[in-house]
Design an enzyme around this catalytic site. Structure first.
Site, PDB file in Angstrom:
ATOM      1  CE  LYS B  78      20.902 -44.366  66.589  1.00  0.00           C
ATOM      2  NZ  LYS B  78      22.018 -44.390  65.607  1.00  0.00           N
ATOM      3  CB  SER B 153      23.497 -47.976  65.843  1.00  0.00           C
ATOM      4  OG  SER B 153      23.519 -46.650  65.319  1.00  0.00           O
ATOM      5  CB  SER B 177      23.991 -46.147  62.255  1.00  0.00           C
ATOM      6  OG  SER B 177      24.969 -46.928  62.881  1.00  0.00           O
TER       7      SER B 177
END
Lengths: 477, 484
Positions: B78, B153, B177
């Site tokens: 990420k 997210s 997330s």
């Protein structure tokens, strides 16, 4: 109407740790801009602080030295505000739960003692510095100082005059330096002070509106700024005005405080516990470990000097003002066992030499053992006090031992009675008129003969022996 | 089966047997990226050159017999974890050009374990969102239905695994997330205990809630990734020095006699009927595994969302103060300092980030602190206690991961509150600091994945691996692949 001032001081002292409070960068002053930085103190994304345990221990020392209660748990909080010298956009400080609280420092006031309360001592990180370009409309940021550990020592509003304020600051400064946790350098900002000051009619209990004074970088300036501010407030009140709560900056050149005007006051720092740090737990065992390592503090040392060495309070004060000086003094006394003479020599000639060269006792070329030997030589009559003054100067200049100086200069005192009697006899023979006048009752002439004897021996004659011999020989015995 | 479709353990076996190489695997994954990335947009940056070079090096090591737990495995990161010398944007304009001079601890660990970094995955800006729509670099699409969001997210990391654009990936979970996008993309995602995986180098959203964790194709891979990620880090003060077990030992162990807590507060109105049915089926499967389901209560559940949306924005408002245009990242020209600050932050941050900075700033303001932040912290302690009490009655807790399957792109962007509700089952975990795992438990009629979530007590990731592995084997959820 008679007014009294109400003053509280906030002192920031830089801790003498090798590394910063939350990273491993050096704390050394004066390096090239931004050379003592890393991602942590630069506030880069994703980095995290790790507390330097030494900072806690240093702060604990100060807490113990100022009679504070160390809280079993304290926590770091974020003080949020925007400024380019603050790379994270917040300063890590302590807020609701400081390291220590409820202490005091004792001052000598008018022969008595007065306690100035310490509200709290907390740990925090320093901010960086802005360097404004003199020729262009730009500022540069130097973050070497960012993250240098500080403790903030907040006093109660117990101080009633600018003199007391200066005295309190000197006491704190002395303790910090004694503890070897702060270098105390005010010019480099290692010891900084802000003051809160208000006035009120004498006898009134309620506080007046206060102003905060900043930018005072010496004891003298703190005193001057407070004197000015107290007068300024009195003038306003006496003329029917009202004090505005504000921050004012001391202008040294102007000798006045000026309002900072503006945004500073509107700050809401939005303190909250720093989630990147865990509470600091201080247990009794840790406090005991710190307590055991505490050096003798200045006040205790002063009292001990007075009783142990039988010297005056004034002398004890001078000798203990600097820990190294006190240590030097004790080394001298340990060898010569003559505390009064040692105090006199140290505070007189030695300090004079050092002051002239702007040196401290740490740089003194005369070893404590040498000074002690010299005092012993005076006491043994080997040298006179007058000779010692010259010897001391030479010792200071060359770093040599007293015997070496004496041998080189042939300065040993003449104590040989027969030799001195011979010298005196020839002086008397050479001054028949003075001898007659003396014998006729002009006793003042005794000094003249002493002078002649000392002159003939280049000052090396033992004065006591000269006196005794002269008395006998002038009387014709 | 293509190499890119494989799991870590399958590829590791092949590498050990000499049947494939790191370079072959990496090339396979890169080809897959070439084929589908345009549709899915999992990545902010694909690290093609770097990955190929790393694969070459890995093959040299493998030849020497030096095979590490992730040797030759393409892993996506990420774009919230800092990578030395490689741009790390956090999905934001304000960091669009930021190149960290350091690696996050997890990056160091993954590299040391032989992982090959294949790309920096897309995400909601500063991890603020549940749909990956707030990314400055555009939305990621759900591989199962390109009209829909992948969750967020960590939507890019989840979509990359689901679309076979990597073998495993790293996400971060502040309020769900990892688990929410894992559920919506039909893969496995774990949020470890707070303090279990180092946060050093993880760009902070809400420091007391953030935790890094893995996305994988199955539970065994999750255990392999956790073996690499977990552990004490002296660079993080909130890291906890608790022994790390070999998580792989929990794979395949039975859960005979375990008590599975079903919190009654999690089965109220608003749950999609298909999700509800799938979860009820999952509970039955647990019983087939020899576990017993018990009803439990988490009485403060109704306050979780409110508490979260005070604490997380409050911490974020402070964490994001450093993006001021002075030191790095985007800077807008300004007349003076204040003007520069204002324009930089106005243009550098997106709407959702600014909304949360404002909420957080307000919650911490003088006069409001006690009513909001302080109160929220107190309620948070109660929520934590709810779980402590619950775990006296059960070994693990089972809940839906999300109330609905993946929603459509744009469906909730104008309604932040609706968006926030998609994390309703995952937020309490972060507030309590406990670990959670989401894994597939079925599909809707229209073919969207549904996730089941298991929760356990602090540092009980082993239990989660054990229960999830047992469920995975027993349920035999149909192995489908998105039709890209």
């Amino acid at each position: 109407m008679e007014f009294e001032a109400v003053i509280g001081l906030e002192v920031h002292a830089q801790m003498l740790t090798d590394t910063k409070i939350f990273c491993n960068c050096s704390t050394k002053f004066g390096a090239a801009p931004n050379s003592h930085t890393c991602p942590v103190c630069l506030g880069m994304p994703g980095v995290l602080p790790v507390l330097n345990k030494k900072v806690v221990e240093y702060a604990m020392k100060m807490a113990l030295a100022t009679n504070c209660k160390i809280n079993p748990t304290c926590e770091f909080a974020r003080k949020n505000y925007f400024y380019p010298d603050l790379p994270k956009g917040y300063q890590i400080s302590q807020y609701a739960y400081p390291l220590a609280e409820h202490g005091y420092v004792e001052l000598e006031v008018n022969g008595g003692k007065k306690k100035i309360g310490i509200t709290r001592i907390h740990m925090e990180e320093d901010a960086g510095k802005l360097l404004h370009d003199e020729h262009n409309p730009v500022s540069y940021v130097d973050l070497n100082r960012t993250g240098v550990p500080l403790i903030e020592i907040v006093s109660e509003p117990d101080i009633r005059s600018s003199e007391e304020a200066a005295d309190y600051l000197k006491r704190l400064h002395e303790i910090l330096v004694y503890l070897e946790i702060c270098d105390g350098n005010m010019e480099e900002g290692s010891f900084r002070c802000d003051a809160n000051v208000s006035i009120r009619p004498k006898g009134q209990k309620e506080f007046g509106t206060r102003t905060e004074l900043k930018n005072m970088n010496s004891f003298r300036n703190v005193q001057r700024a407070l004197e000015y501010e107290i007068k300024r407030q009195q003038y306003i009140v006496e003329n029917g005005g009202a004090i505005v709560q504000e921050t004012r900056l001391w202008d040294d050149a102007q000798g006045a405080t000026n309002s900072m005007r503006g945004k500073e006051e509107a700050h809401d720092y939005r303190y909250f516990p720093d989630p990147d740090l865990v509470p600091v737990i201080v247990d009794a065992a840790w406090i005991d470990k710190i307590r055991v390592d505490m050096p003798e503090l200045p006040q205790a040392k002063r009292e001990r000097f007075i009783s142990e060495y039988q010297i005056s309070a004034y002398d004890a004060g001078v000798l203990t003002a600097d820990k190294a000086l006190a240590q030097y003094y004790e080394e001298v006394v340990a060898i010569c066992a003559k505390p009064k003479q040692a105090a006199n020599w140290l505070m007189g000639d030695v300090m004079k030499f050092l002051n002239e060269d702007k040196k401290t006792i740490r740089d003194c070329p005369i070893a404590a053992a040498s000074l002690a030997e010299m005092i012993n030589l005076i006491d043994a009559g080997t040298i006179s006090g007058k000779m010692a003054k010259d010897i001391a100067e030479e010792m200071y200049r060359s770093g040599k031992k007293p015997q070496e100086v004496i041998a080189e200069k042939g300065m040993v005192q003449i104590t040989d009675e027969a030799a001195l009697a011979k010298t005196i006899s020839s002086i008397i023979d050479a001054n028949p008129q003075q001898l007659a006048d003396y014998r006729a009752g002009k006793e003042k002439l005794f000094g003249y003969f002493v002078g002649q004897a000392m002159k003939a021996t280049q000052g090396k004659a033992n004065p006591q022996i000269v006196n005794d011999l002269l008395k006998k020989m002038l009387a014709g015995k | 089966m293509e190499l890119y479709q494989s799991t870590i353990h399958e590829l590791q076996d092949k590498i050990k047997e000499g049947k494939t190489t790191a370079t072959e695997i990496t090339c396979s994954v890169l080809q897959r990226i070439d084929a589908v990335e345009e549709k899915v947009h999992s990545y902010i940056r694909v690290l093609k050159e770097e990955a190929l070079a790393a694969a070459t090096d890995a093959d040299k090591e493998i030849k020497k017999g030096n095979i590490k737990p992730l040797s030759g495995i393409p892993v996506a990161l990420k774009d919230i974890v800092c990578t030395k010398g490689l741009p790390t944007t956090c999905g934001s304009h304000i960091l669009h050009n930021f190149v960290p001079p350091y690696d996050a601890t997890v990056v160091e660990k993954l590299r040391a374990a032989g992982a090959i970094f294949i790309g920096k995955a897309n995400m909601d800006e500063f991890a603020m969102g549940s749909s990956t729509e707030t990314s400055y670099f555009g939305p990621t699409r759900n591989p199962w239905d390109l009209e829909r969001i992948p969750g967020g997210s960590s939507g890019g990391s989840a979509a990359a695994v689901a679309a076979d654009e990597c073998i495993a990936s790293i996400g971060s979970d502040t309020g769900g997330s990892i688990r929410q996008p894992a559920a919506l993309c039909g893969i496995v995602g774990m949020k470890p205990t707070y303090g279990r995986v180092s946060r050093f180098g993880l760009i902070a959203f809400a420091s007391s809630l953030d935790q890094i964790g893995p996305f994988t194709k199955d539970v065994e891979d999750c255990a392999i990734m956790m073996n690499v990620l977990a552990g004490y880090d002296p660079k993080e003060s909130t890291s906890v020095n608790v022994e790390v077990p070999d998580y792989r030992q929990f794979v395949g162990k039975d859960i005979q006699g375990w008590k599975v807590g079903i919190p009654k507060e999690y089965f109220v109105e608003g749950i999609d009927p298909e999700v509800k049915a799938a979860i009820e089926a999952a509970i039955k499967t647990m019983e087939k595994c020899g576990a017993q389901s018990v009803e439990i209560s988490l009485p403060h559940t109704q306050y979780c969302l409110a508490v979260y949306y005070i604490i997380a924005p409050a911490e974020a408002s402070s964490n994001l103060a450093r993006y001021d245009g002075v030191k790095y990242g985007f800077r807008a020209a300004g007349g003076d300092l204040l003007d520069m600050y204002r324009k930089t932050r106005m243009r550098g941050f997106g709407a959702e980030v600014k909304r949360r900075i404002m909420i957080g700033t307000y919650a911490l303001s003088a006069g409001y602190y006690d009513a909001y932040y302080k109160k929220a912290s107190q309620v948070r302690a109660l929520i934590k206690r709810d779980f402590e009490d619950a775990f006296k009655k059960c070994d693990v807790i089972l809940t839906p991961t999300t109330p609905t399957p993946a929603f459509k792109i744009g469906e909730k962007t104008d309604n932040p509150l609706q968006m926030y509700l998609s994390d309703i089952f995952t937020i309490s975990t972060n507030l309590a600091g406990i670990p959670g795992i989401s894994l597939p438990c079925g599909f809707t009629k229209s073919g969207l994945p549904i996730g089941v979530q298991f929760l356990a007590g602090h540092f009980q990731e082993g239990k989660l691996i054990q229960v999830a592995s047992a469920y995975e084997r027993k349920a035999q959820v149909e192995k489908r692949r998105p039709g890209l």
